[in-house]
Scaffold this active site. Structure first.
Site, PDB file in Angstrom:
ATOM      1  N   ALA A  34       0.907  -1.215  -0.100  1.00 39.35           N
ATOM      2  CA  ALA A  34      -0.142   0.185   0.042  1.00 39.35           C
ATOM      3  C   ALA A  34       0.912   1.374  -0.020  1.00 39.35           C
ATOM      4  O   ALA A  34       1.980   1.127   0.336  1.00 39.35           O
ATOM      5  CB  ALA A  34      -0.888   0.021   1.283  1.00 39.35           C
ATOM      6  N   GLY A  41       0.826  -5.066   0.883  1.00 42.51           N
ATOM      7  CA  GLY A  41      -0.357  -5.220   0.119  1.00 42.51           C
ATOM      8  C   GLY A  41      -0.203  -5.921  -1.434  1.00 42.51           C
ATOM      9  O   GLY A  41      -1.166  -6.433  -1.922  1.00 42.51           O
ATOM     10  N   GLU A  78       4.779  -4.805   7.445  1.00 40.68           N
ATOM     11  CA  GLU A  78       3.955  -3.876   8.094  1.00 40.68           C
ATOM     12  C   GLU A  78       4.371  -3.279   9.315  1.00 40.68           C
ATOM     13  O   GLU A  78       4.349  -2.283   9.633  1.00 40.68           O
ATOM     14  CB  GLU A  78       2.483  -4.020   7.849  1.00 40.68           C
TER      15      GLU A  78
END
Ligand code: CAA
Length: 259
Positions: A63, A108, A131
């Site tokens: 992301a 992502g 993440e």
């Protein structure tokens, strides 16, 4: 409409092409675009199977961190729905899907790959859920789909540490299905699903649904899902074609119509 992701159809295979150099970072526009192309790949009759591809250099590095940096908690409460919806839309394509992974599939990007049925990767590819190093956790299905694919302990190792996994380790733990030279990734991914073009598409669809839905429920319920979908294949023309072909001529391939 967006230029950052598109569906290209050739010889029965739809390629969902991520196109946001340099890293195909998944911003809201590309996430919305993925929702749209997944719907298009689902409905188009000339698409029997799907390859998700980020080009020769990179699959997707996750992301868009620059977009997320300034978001508040309530911003993300709203946006987190889209984060899950676009990977759900890919997972729900009722046709065989394969991620063709060059370079990085992180965060992502890895979650997009996890939403596909299969993963073909370059020898020098790196996958992971980094993440944690941003102080967050995977939010596009990673904690759920990774654990279902490689088991909870391996998923926890990857998600807690955020470390990158190389192609050899990814193959060993079942995170990917095939490792090929970088230049061959797209061709190998196409070859993996080309066998389903011209096949009994409603039976393949039923098989995918039985396996995916069955994994979410207890065995008895899963068996019931299988039973209903199995019986349902008897409503297709391909069931009649396949059995008549066997009785007349022996083992296939039968001249299926995809109907
Ligand atoms: N978002 C926004 N920009 C990104 C990005 C991302 N996920 N990944 C890379 N970029 C940008 C970099 O900021 C850089 O931009 P500038 O040229 O403007 O500086 C450019 O892409 C090239 O990146 P690097 O210079 O870092 O290239 P590298 O070859 O040294 O490293 C990399 C490549 C290992 C992929 C590294 O960029 C990296 O670690 N990226 C972040 C990976 C990550 O943490 N992903 C998870 C995102 S969060 C998420 O995905 C949440 C979720 O579950 C949905």
């Amino acid at each position: 409409m967006t230029d950052l992701v598109r569906l290209e159809v050739e010889a029965g295979i739809g390629t969902i092409r991520l196109d946001r150099p340099p890293m195909n970072a998944l911003n809201a526009e590309i996430q919305e675009g993925l929702l749209a192309v997944a719907a298009e790949a689902t409905t188009r009759k000339d698409v029997a199977a799907v390859v998700v591809y980020g080009g020769e250099k990179v699959f997707a590095a996750g992301a868009d961190i620059k977009e997320m940096e300034t978001m508040s908690y309530t911003d993300m409460v709203d946006r987190s729905v889209l984060l899950q919806e676009f990977t759900k839309a890919i997972a729900a394509i009722p046709k065989p899907t394969v991620a063709a992974i060059t370079g990085y599939a992180l965060g992502g990007g890895c979650e997009v790959a996890l939403a596909c049925d299969f993963r073909v990767v370059a020898e020098d590819a790196k996958l992971g859920q980094p993440e944690i190093s941003l102080g967050i956790i995977p939010g596009a299905g990673g904690t759920q789909r990774l654990a279902r694919l490689v088991g909870p302990a391996r998923a926890k190792d990857l998600v807690f540490s955020g470390r990158f996994v190389d192609a050899a380790e990814a193959l060993a733990i079942g995170l990917v299905d095939e490792v090929v030279p970088a230049a061959d990734v797209y061709t190998a991914a196409r070859a993996r699903v080309a066998r389903y073009v011209g096949g009994p598409s409603y039976a393949v669809r039923a098989a995918k649904e039985a396996i995916d839905r069955g994994l979410e429920v207890d065995l008895e319920t899963g068996l019931e899902i299988e039973r209903i979908l199995f019986a349902g294949t008897f409503a297709t023309r391909d069931r009649a074609i396949g059995m008549r072909h066997f009785v007349d001529k022996g083992k296939g391939p039968a001249p299926f119509e995809g109907a």
